[in-house]
Write an enzyme that holds these catalytic residues in place. Structure first.
Site, PDB file in Angstrom:
ATOM      1  N   GLU A 186     -17.575 -16.835   1.092  1.00  0.00           N
ATOM      2  CA  GLU A 186     -18.431 -17.150  -0.060  1.00  0.00           C
ATOM      3  C   GLU A 186     -18.802 -18.635  -0.076  1.00  0.00           C
ATOM      4  OE1 GLU A 186     -16.685 -15.625  -3.697  1.00  0.00           O
ATOM      5  OE2 GLU A 186     -15.831 -13.910  -2.660  1.00  0.00           O
TER       6      GLU A 186
ATOM      7  N   GLU B  60      -8.396 -12.387  -4.893  1.00  0.00           N
ATOM      8  CA  GLU B  60      -7.832 -13.349  -5.857  1.00  0.00           C
ATOM      9  C   GLU B  60      -6.547 -12.901  -6.556  1.00  0.00           C
ATOM     10  OE1 GLU B  60     -11.038 -14.365  -8.516  1.00  0.00           O
ATOM     11  OE2 GLU B  60     -12.252 -15.196  -6.911  1.00  0.00           O
TER      12      GLU B  60
HETATM   13  C1  XIL Z   1     -19.727 -13.994  -8.788  1.00  0.00           C
HETATM   14  C2  XIL Z   1     -21.215 -13.684  -8.784  1.00  0.00           C
HETATM   15  O1  XIL Z   1     -21.861 -14.549  -7.886  1.00  0.00           O
HETATM   16  C3  XIL Z   1     -21.772 -13.826 -10.180  1.00  0.00           C
HETATM   17  O2  XIL Z   1     -23.135 -13.373 -10.233  1.00  0.00           O
HETATM   18  C4  XIL Z   1     -20.953 -13.003 -11.174  1.00  0.00           C
HETATM   19  O3  XIL Z   1     -21.428 -13.243 -12.486  1.00  0.00           O
HETATM   20  C5  XIL Z   1     -19.484 -13.371 -11.085  1.00  0.00           C
HETATM   21  O4  XIL Z   1     -19.055 -13.199  -9.748  1.00  0.00           O
HETATM   22  N1  XIL Z   1     -15.484 -15.116  -6.254  1.00  0.00           N
HETATM   23  C6  XIL Z   1     -15.890 -13.859  -5.855  1.00  0.00           C
HETATM   24  C7  XIL Z   1     -17.260 -13.401  -6.159  1.00  0.00           C
HETATM   25  O5  XIL Z   1     -15.138 -13.172  -5.138  1.00  0.00           O
HETATM   26  O6  XIL Z   1     -17.341 -12.018  -6.331  1.00  0.00           O
HETATM   27  C8  XIL Z   1     -17.823 -14.114  -7.366  1.00  0.00           C
HETATM   28  O7  XIL Z   1     -19.182 -13.717  -7.520  1.00  0.00           O
HETATM   29  C9  XIL Z   1     -17.681 -15.608  -7.199  1.00  0.00           C
HETATM   30  C10 XIL Z   1     -16.231 -16.000  -7.104  1.00  0.00           C
END
Ligand code: XIL
Length: 362
Positions: free
Chosen positions: A267, A151
């Site tokens: 994701e 990101e």
């Molecule tokens: C998220 C997790 O799922 C949550 O449990 C945590 O509180 C915050 O992070 N993008 C990403 C992930 O790259 O690491 C994130 O994961 C979601 C958004």
């Protein structure tokens, strides 16, 4: 005999219908199917059986992030990450490393000195290198790829700088310390030094949005041309039931495929509210029932995504769901974003994804 025939016809199915018994089997000729896990998912028997049955790749949802393994300078907390790595080793599941660097769930001590002043970029790079080398070395035997930086690209419309050029980078603390994109280049170099065999990914969300897609494309293209060791692009895939469209997903994959040989959906989840992306701004839709219309839209959206990915199986190596079941989802179970319900039973959308028709692509 009768039983044998029935079993045979079940396995073969009709008209190219894929009747595999698991997601990973259904997609074995296309790409790996992954899941992001928490500690319960790998310790509870029902949940870990599901992980083993359905998935060929795993990601630690939180437990390998900098703040989890390295909460203070020189202090390493490996227990949870080790448990996930051991689960993968014992069950022959591949592990996606997530994430070496990120502006969130990061360790502030990397950015500040003891007086809470920002460190120089030389100090930041030294700390980054030590972190990256230590983590990558520890899991080298089992991690096949790393999200090296997560990101870095800004959302929103073009922002022109003094020279009239778009400033594409998120104004993170990394950016504030460096004033340019050197921290991204360095992170990839350190990761490559630590493990020449792991595939190295740049990972981001809203990656199908045209402005952000082009920013990601330009950055990776320019860095690769300059010799930065980026192997792949991770498309987070935090979508909703209204978008992005199949055309926009197709356009993003095609564009990224021009510059990298490896694309992962890292994701994937599809929420029923209208928000999108990786920022937690949304309502968790508490208490709402999912309507039939929402179910249909979600099934159509999952079908479209997997159609695109199958068409690009030459460059897509892995599609990972962000969490195992609706109960585990970071979006809250009332967003119903995944293929398994809060009791870990497959929803109809599981069959939509698994039993695609090989002849028609639907
Ligand atoms: C998220 C997790 O799922 C949550 O449990 C945590 O509180 C915050 O992070 N993008 C990403 C992930 O790259 O690491 C994130 O994961 C979601 C958004």
């Amino acid at each position: 005999m009768f039983t044998t025939i029935c079993m045979l016809s079940f396995c073969i199915g009709s008209e190219g219908q894929n009747a595999a018994n698991s997601l990973k089997e259904a997609y074995k000729d296309y790409f790996m199917i992954g899941v992001a896990v928490n500690q319960r998912n790998i310790s509870d028997a029902q949940q870990s059986d599901l992980v083993k049955r359905e998935f060929s790749s795993m990601t630690a949802e939180n437990d390998m992030k900098p703040a989890s393994v390295h909460p203070a300078e020189g202090r390493w907390t490996w227990e949870r990450a080790d448990r996930i790595a051991d689960f993968c080793r014992q069950n022959g599941i591949k592990l996606r490393g997530h994430t070496l660097m990120w502006h969130a769930q990061m360790c502030d001590w990397m950015f500040y000195d003891e007086n809470h002043n920002l460190v120089t970029k030389e100090v930041l790079f030294r700390k980054m290198r030590e972190h990256i080398h230590t983590v990558v070395n520890r899991y080298k035997d089992v991690v096949y790829c790393w999200d090296v930086f997560n990101e870095c690209i800004a959302d929103g419309p073009r922002r022109l700088n003094a020279e009239g050029k778009d400033q594409p980078l998120r104004e993170s603390t990394f950016y504030k310390i460096c004033g340019n994109d050197e921290y991204i280049r360095k992170a990839f170099e350190y990761a490559r030094e630590a493990d020449p065999d792991a595939l190295l990914f740049y990972n981001d969300y809203n990656e199908c949005d045209h402005v952000k897609r082009d920013r990601i494309y330009e950055m990776v293209k320019e860095m690769k041309a300059a010799g930065v060791p980026i192997d792949g692009i991770g498309m987070q895939g935090h979508y909703n039931i209204y978008g992005p469209s199949e055309e926009d997903i197709e356009a993003a994959v095609s564009k990224y495929a021009e510059i990298v040989d490896h694309i992962h959906v890292t994701e994937l989840d599809i929420r029923v509210n209208r928000e999108m992306g990786g920022q937690l701004r949304f309502s968790r839709n508490e208490g709402a029932e999912i309507s039939n219309e929402q179910i249909e839209k979600q099934e159509a959206q999952y079908a479209a995504i997997f159609r695109v990915m199958r068409r690009h199986a030459d460059v897509v190596d892995c599609v990972t769901f962000w969490n195992l079941s609706d109960r585990d989802s970071w979006l809250g179970s009332n967003n119903y974003p995944l293929l398994f319900d809060k009791d870990y039973n497959p929803k109809n959308v599981y069959r939509v994804v698994k039993d695609f028709n090989q002849n028609t692509g639907k």
